[in-house]
Design a protein around this motif. Structure first.
Motif, PDB file in Angstrom:
ATOM      1  N   ARG A  84       0.813  -1.194   0.000  1.00  5.22           N
ATOM      2  CA  ARG A  84       0.000   0.000   0.000  1.00  5.22           C
ATOM      3  C   ARG A  84       0.856   1.257   0.000  1.00  5.22           C
ATOM      4  NH1 ARG A  84      -2.660  -1.594   4.156  1.00  5.22           N
ATOM      5  NH2 ARG A  84      -1.584  -0.199   5.532  1.00  5.22           N
ATOM      6  N   ASP A  85       1.835   1.331   0.900  1.00  5.01           N
ATOM      7  CA  ASP A  85       2.572   2.573   1.104  1.00  5.01           C
ATOM      8  C   ASP A  85       4.064   2.469   0.825  1.00  5.01           C
ATOM      9  OD1 ASP A  85       0.221   3.740   2.075  1.00  5.01           O
ATOM     10  OD2 ASP A  85       0.604   2.981   4.088  1.00  5.01           O
ATOM     11  N   GLY A  86       4.585   1.287   0.596  1.00  7.59           N
ATOM     12  CA  GLY A  86       6.017   1.107   0.538  1.00  7.59           C
ATOM     13  C   GLY A  86       6.660   1.279  -0.809  1.00  7.59           C
ATOM     14  N   ASP A  87       5.880   1.320  -1.861  1.00 13.84           N
ATOM     15  CA  ASP A  87       6.486   1.509  -3.168  1.00 13.84           C
ATOM     16  C   ASP A  87       7.137   2.888  -3.215  1.00 13.84           C
ATOM     17  OD1 ASP A  87       5.491  -0.955  -3.949  1.00 13.84           O
ATOM     18  OD2 ASP A  87       3.639  -0.078  -4.709  1.00 13.84           O
ATOM     19  N   VAL A  88       8.203   2.962  -3.963  1.00 13.41           N
ATOM     20  CA  VAL A  88       8.901   4.240  -4.076  1.00 13.41           C
ATOM     21  C   VAL A  88       7.986   5.263  -4.732  1.00 13.41           C
ATOM     22  CG1 VAL A  88      10.879   5.425  -5.077  1.00 13.41           C
ATOM     23  CG2 VAL A  88      11.151   3.134  -4.134  1.00 13.41           C
ATOM     24  N   LEU A  89       7.372   4.865  -5.828  1.00 15.99           N
ATOM     25  CA  LEU A  89       6.438   5.757  -6.527  1.00 15.99           C
ATOM     26  C   LEU A  89       5.030   5.403  -6.055  1.00 15.99           C
ATOM     27  CD1 LEU A  89       8.012   5.550 -10.080  1.00 15.99           C
ATOM     28  CD2 LEU A  89       8.381   7.311  -8.344  1.00 15.99           C
ATOM     29  N   THR A  90       4.464   6.241  -5.228  1.00 22.31           N
ATOM     30  CA  THR A  90       3.144   5.960  -4.668  1.00 22.31           C
ATOM     31  C   THR A  90       2.057   6.511  -5.587  1.00 22.31           C
ATOM     32  OG1 THR A  90       3.104   8.028  -3.433  1.00 22.31           O
ATOM     33  CG2 THR A  90       4.068   6.107  -2.331  1.00 22.31           C
ATOM     34  N   ASP A  91       0.824   6.313  -5.183  1.00 22.18           N
ATOM     35  CA  ASP A  91      -0.315   6.834  -5.938  1.00 22.18           C
ATOM     36  C   ASP A  91      -0.473   8.339  -5.765  1.00 22.18           C
ATOM     37  OD1 ASP A  91      -0.886   4.299  -6.821  1.00 22.18           O
ATOM     38  OD2 ASP A  91      -2.354   3.889  -5.244  1.00 22.18           O
ATOM     39  N   ALA A 124      13.513   9.451  -6.979  1.00 20.28           N
ATOM     40  CA  ALA A 124      12.922   8.539  -7.967  1.00 20.28           C
ATOM     41  C   ALA A 124      11.952   9.286  -8.883  1.00 20.28           C
ATOM     42  CB  ALA A 124      12.210   7.391  -7.257  1.00 20.28           C
ATOM     43  N   ARG A 125      11.104  10.132  -8.318  1.00 23.10           N
ATOM     44  CA  ARG A 125      10.124  10.861  -9.121  1.00 23.10           C
ATOM     45  C   ARG A 125      10.822  11.770 -10.128  1.00 23.10           C
ATOM     46  NH1 ARG A 125       5.736   9.929 -11.064  1.00 23.10           N
ATOM     47  NH2 ARG A 125       4.975   9.194  -9.058  1.00 23.10           N
ATOM     48  N   ARG A 126      11.900  12.423  -9.696  1.00 23.00           N
ATOM     49  CA  ARG A 126      12.627  13.313 -10.610  1.00 23.00           C
ATOM     50  C   ARG A 126      13.219  12.522 -11.770  1.00 23.00           C
ATOM     51  NH1 ARG A 126      13.465  18.298  -9.490  1.00 23.00           N
ATOM     52  NH2 ARG A 126      13.630  17.971  -7.257  1.00 23.00           N
ATOM     53  N   GLN A 127      13.694  11.301 -11.499  1.00 26.59           N
ATOM     54  CA  GLN A 127      14.268  10.489 -12.571  1.00 26.59           C
ATOM     55  C   GLN A 127      13.175  10.027 -13.545  1.00 26.59           C
ATOM     56  OE1 GLN A 127      17.566  10.698 -12.781  1.00 26.59           O
ATOM     57  NE2 GLN A 127      17.211  11.889 -10.925  1.00 26.59           N
ATOM     58  N   VAL A 128      11.964   9.828 -13.040  1.00 25.99           N
ATOM     59  CA  VAL A 128      10.832   9.515 -13.922  1.00 25.99           C
ATOM     60  C   VAL A 128      10.513  10.741 -14.769  1.00 25.99           C
ATOM     61  CG1 VAL A 128       8.349   9.029 -13.977  1.00 25.99           C
ATOM     62  CG2 VAL A 128       9.844   7.706 -12.458  1.00 25.99           C
ATOM     63  N   GLU A 129      10.475  11.906 -14.135  1.00 22.62           N
ATOM     64  CA  GLU A 129      10.171  13.141 -14.857  1.00 22.62           C
ATOM     65  C   GLU A 129      11.213  13.436 -15.938  1.00 22.62           C
ATOM     66  OE1 GLU A 129       9.922  16.086 -11.745  1.00 22.62           O
ATOM     67  OE2 GLU A 129       7.952  15.365 -11.065  1.00 22.62           O
ATOM     68  N   ARG A 130      12.443  13.052 -15.697  1.00 18.95           N
ATOM     69  CA  ARG A 130      13.524  13.294 -16.665  1.00 18.95           C
ATOM     70  C   ARG A 130      13.640  12.178 -17.699  1.00 18.95           C
ATOM     71  NH1 ARG A 130      18.733  15.584 -14.254  1.00 18.95           N
ATOM     72  NH2 ARG A 130      18.636  16.870 -16.095  1.00 18.95           N
ATOM     73  N   PRO A 137       4.369   2.138 -10.663  1.00 20.18           N
ATOM     74  CA  PRO A 137       3.985   2.246  -9.255  1.00 20.18           C
ATOM     75  C   PRO A 137       4.569   1.147  -8.375  1.00 20.18           C
ATOM     76  CG  PRO A 137       2.068   2.522 -10.656  1.00 20.18           C
ATOM     77  CD  PRO A 137       3.207   2.091 -11.541  1.00 20.18           C
ATOM     78  N   GLY A 138       4.951   0.013  -8.934  1.00 19.84           N
ATOM     79  CA  GLY A 138       5.513  -1.076  -8.143  1.00 19.84           C
ATOM     80  C   GLY A 138       7.030  -1.049  -8.052  1.00 19.84           C
ATOM     81  N   LEU A 139       7.652   0.011  -8.520  1.00 17.89           N
ATOM     82  CA  LEU A 139       9.107   0.122  -8.538  1.00 17.89           C
ATOM     83  C   LEU A 139       9.654   0.126  -7.111  1.00 17.89           C
ATOM     84  CD1 LEU A 139      11.211   0.490 -10.802  1.00 17.89           C
ATOM     85  CD2 LEU A 139      11.080   2.936 -10.399  1.00 17.89           C
ATOM     86  N   THR A 140      10.641  -0.713  -6.861  1.00 26.82           N
ATOM     87  CA  THR A 140      11.236  -0.775  -5.526  1.00 26.82           C
ATOM     88  C   THR A 140      12.455   0.127  -5.450  1.00 26.82           C
ATOM     89  OG1 THR A 140      12.734  -2.591  -6.043  1.00 26.82           O
ATOM     90  CG2 THR A 140      10.500  -3.185  -5.281  1.00 26.82           C
ATOM     91  N   ALA A 141      12.865   0.412  -4.233  1.00 29.58           N
ATOM     92  CA  ALA A 141      14.040   1.251  -4.026  1.00 29.58           C
ATOM     93  C   ALA A 141      15.288   0.601  -4.626  1.00 29.58           C
ATOM     94  CB  ALA A 141      14.237   1.510  -2.533  1.00 29.58           C
ATOM     95  N   ALA A 142      15.405  -0.710  -4.489  1.00 25.13           N
ATOM     96  CA  ALA A 142      16.566  -1.415  -5.041  1.00 25.13           C
ATOM     97  C   ALA A 142      16.593  -1.312  -6.562  1.00 25.13           C
ATOM     98  CB  ALA A 142      16.547  -2.873  -4.595  1.00 25.13           C
ATOM     99  N   GLU A 143      15.422  -1.382  -7.193  1.00 24.39           N
ATOM    100  CA  GLU A 143      15.355  -1.264  -8.653  1.00 24.39           C
ATOM    101  C   GLU A 143      15.738   0.147  -9.108  1.00 24.39           C
ATOM    102  OE1 GLU A 143      11.887  -4.580  -9.549  1.00 24.39           O
ATOM    103  OE2 GLU A 143      11.301  -2.521  -9.048  1.00 24.39           O
TER     104      GLU A 143
END
Length: 194
Positions: A84-91, A124-130, A137-143
């Protein structure tokens, strides 16, 4: 006249050799004793008033419902909270800048754990934006860390930041001021990197 000790032992041996002592093993004897005790102590169904029967059934049903609620809460695992809350990229529809601002506010207020979590999410969000990372949404910190380490020369800093993110978020480990500062610094470096 009292028997001698040798006669007493002999009589005891003969008595204990009687087959009556050997027809039931110890467990059967205990079970029979429990059965006799319960049957003597419990009233039969027709001796109990109907109101007490109904009350007992209601109490039993409430106990079952309570146990069901306890079991359902106990079955919630840390994995469910992570999903629910642990994904790096949340809802949450927050930009990297908004996440960064929230991380800086947490850092300024002394909540270093929140600063680490929001700082890594901002990274992580900035790297998605770039365009360096896919919107997943299921991306983990390790990934996230593995992708950034492959693409840039970070000397394991992204991996350490990802481990810290996981420890703080999932392991309830406190973060130090220096650790939060390190994640925010890494996020800033990646924000300006080409």
């Amino acid at each position: 006249m009292a028997p001698t000790p040798e006669e007493g032992r002999s009589w005891l041996r003969r008595e204990l050799a009687d087959p009556d002592y050997h027809d039931l093993d110890l467990i059967e004897r205990i079970l029979r004793w429990i059965e006799r005790t319960l049957s003597d102590g419990l009233p039969s169904a027709d001796e109990v008033p109907w109101a007490q029967t109904v009350a007992a059934m209601v109490v039993f049903a409430l106990i079952l419902v309570g146990l069901g609620l306890l079991v359902s809460r106990a079955r919630r695992s840390p994995r469910a909270a992570r999903d629910r809350d642990g994904d790096v990229l949340t809802d949450e529809a927050l930009s990297a800048a908004a996440l960064r601002a929230r991380a800086e506010a947490a850092y300024a207020s002394g909540d270093h754990g929140a600063a680490v979590v929001d700082g890594f999410r901002a990274l992580a969000r900035r790297q998605v934006e770039r365009g360096r990372l896919a919107e997943d949404p299921g991306l983990t910190a390790a990934e996230v860390a593995a992708s950034l380490e492959r693409e840039m020369s970070l000397e394991g800093r992204a991996g350490r930041a990802a481990e810290l993110f996981n420890e703080v978020l999932y392991g309830d480990h406190p973060a130090t001021r220096e650790q939060a500062e390190g994640v925010l610094t890494l996020e800033q470096e990646l924000a300006v990197a080409r």
